[in-house]
Design a protein around this motif. Sequence first.
Motif, mmCIF file in Angstrom:
data_model
loop_
_atom_site.group_PDB
_atom_site.id
_atom_site.type_symbol
_atom_site.label_atom_id
_atom_site.label_comp_id
_atom_site.label_asym_id
_atom_site.label_seq_id
_atom_site.Cartn_x
_atom_site.Cartn_y
_atom_site.Cartn_z
ATOM 1 N N ASP A 77 0.823 -1.206 0.000
ATOM 2 C CA ASP A 77 0.000 0.000 0.000
ATOM 3 C C ASP A 77 0.863 1.264 0.000
ATOM 4 O O ASP A 77 0.567 2.217 -0.721
ATOM 5 N N GLN A 78 1.924 1.268 0.777
ATOM 6 C CA GLN A 78 2.804 2.434 0.836
ATOM 7 C C GLN A 78 3.494 2.670 -0.511
ATOM 8 O O GLN A 78 3.617 3.806 -0.964
ATOM 9 N N GLU A 81 0.950 4.027 -2.920
ATOM 10 C CA GLU A 81 0.640 5.422 -2.609
ATOM 11 C C GLU A 81 1.689 6.362 -3.213
ATOM 12 O O GLU A 81 1.344 7.429 -3.715
ATOM 13 N N GLN A 82 2.944 5.963 -3.191
ATOM 14 C CA GLN A 82 3.995 6.776 -3.810
ATOM 15 C C GLN A 82 3.759 6.914 -5.310
ATOM 16 O O GLN A 82 3.871 8.005 -5.871
ATOM 17 N N ARG A 84 0.881 6.516 -6.859
ATOM 18 C CA ARG A 84 -0.361 7.275 -7.019
ATOM 19 C C ARG A 84 -0.085 8.784 -6.925
ATOM 20 O O ARG A 84 -0.579 9.576 -7.732
ATOM 21 N N GLN A 85 0.732 9.176 -5.960
ATOM 22 C CA GLN A 85 1.055 10.593 -5.784
ATOM 23 C C GLN A 85 1.816 11.141 -6.988
ATOM 24 O O GLN A 85 1.565 12.274 -7.420
ATOM 25 N N GLN A 86 2.727 10.350 -7.536
ATOM 26 C CA GLN A 86 3.478 10.791 -8.712
ATOM 27 C C GLN A 86 2.548 10.992 -9.913
ATOM 28 O O GLN A 86 2.668 11.979 -10.636
ATOM 29 N N GLU A 88 -0.710 11.622 -9.803
ATOM 30 C CA GLU A 88 -1.570 12.773 -9.531
ATOM 31 C C GLU A 88 -0.829 14.079 -9.761
ATOM 32 O O GLU A 88 -1.397 15.034 -10.302
ATOM 33 N N GLN A 89 0.438 14.114 -9.387
ATOM 34 C CA GLN A 89 1.234 15.322 -9.606
ATOM 35 C C GLN A 89 1.420 15.569 -11.103
ATOM 36 O O GLN A 89 1.282 16.692 -11.576
ATOM 37 N N SER A 90 1.686 14.512 -11.845
ATOM 38 C CA SER A 90 1.860 14.640 -13.300
ATOM 39 C C SER A 90 0.575 15.106 -13.965
ATOM 40 O O SER A 90 0.600 15.980 -14.832
ATOM 41 N N SER A 92 -1.831 16.768 -12.567
ATOM 42 C CA SER A 92 -2.083 18.137 -12.133
ATOM 43 C C SER A 92 -1.267 19.121 -12.973
ATOM 44 O O SER A 92 -1.765 20.171 -13.387
#
Length: 101
Positions: A77-78, A81-82, A84-86, A88-90, A92
């Motif tokens: 999961d961790q 999540e990393q 997923r965040q990358q 989402e940032q891309s 955005s």
Amino acid sequence: MRRDIFHAIADPTRRSILILLASQAMTPNAIAEHFKTTRQAVSQHIQVLAECEAVQQRRDGREIYYHFNPTKMKEVDQWLEQIRQQFEQSFSQLDDLLPDL
């Protein structure tokens, strides 16, 4: 030999075993009934899952019950999540650029 959780979940049979064990503890024979393979092959998959601590065993008399270890799944999961965040940032950043085109 201690295995990596990512190695363990790479195999579809092992992922299926984890799904079975997420709902209830089971003996190797009970697990094997859900697959069209030998009991020995299922036992090897369980061994891999036990080596990476994705499942834990509990002895009850002569029977061994395996159960899902949710805390070990936190590693997966961790990592997700990393990623997923990358993403989402891309996305955005892409959303910020599109109106200017």
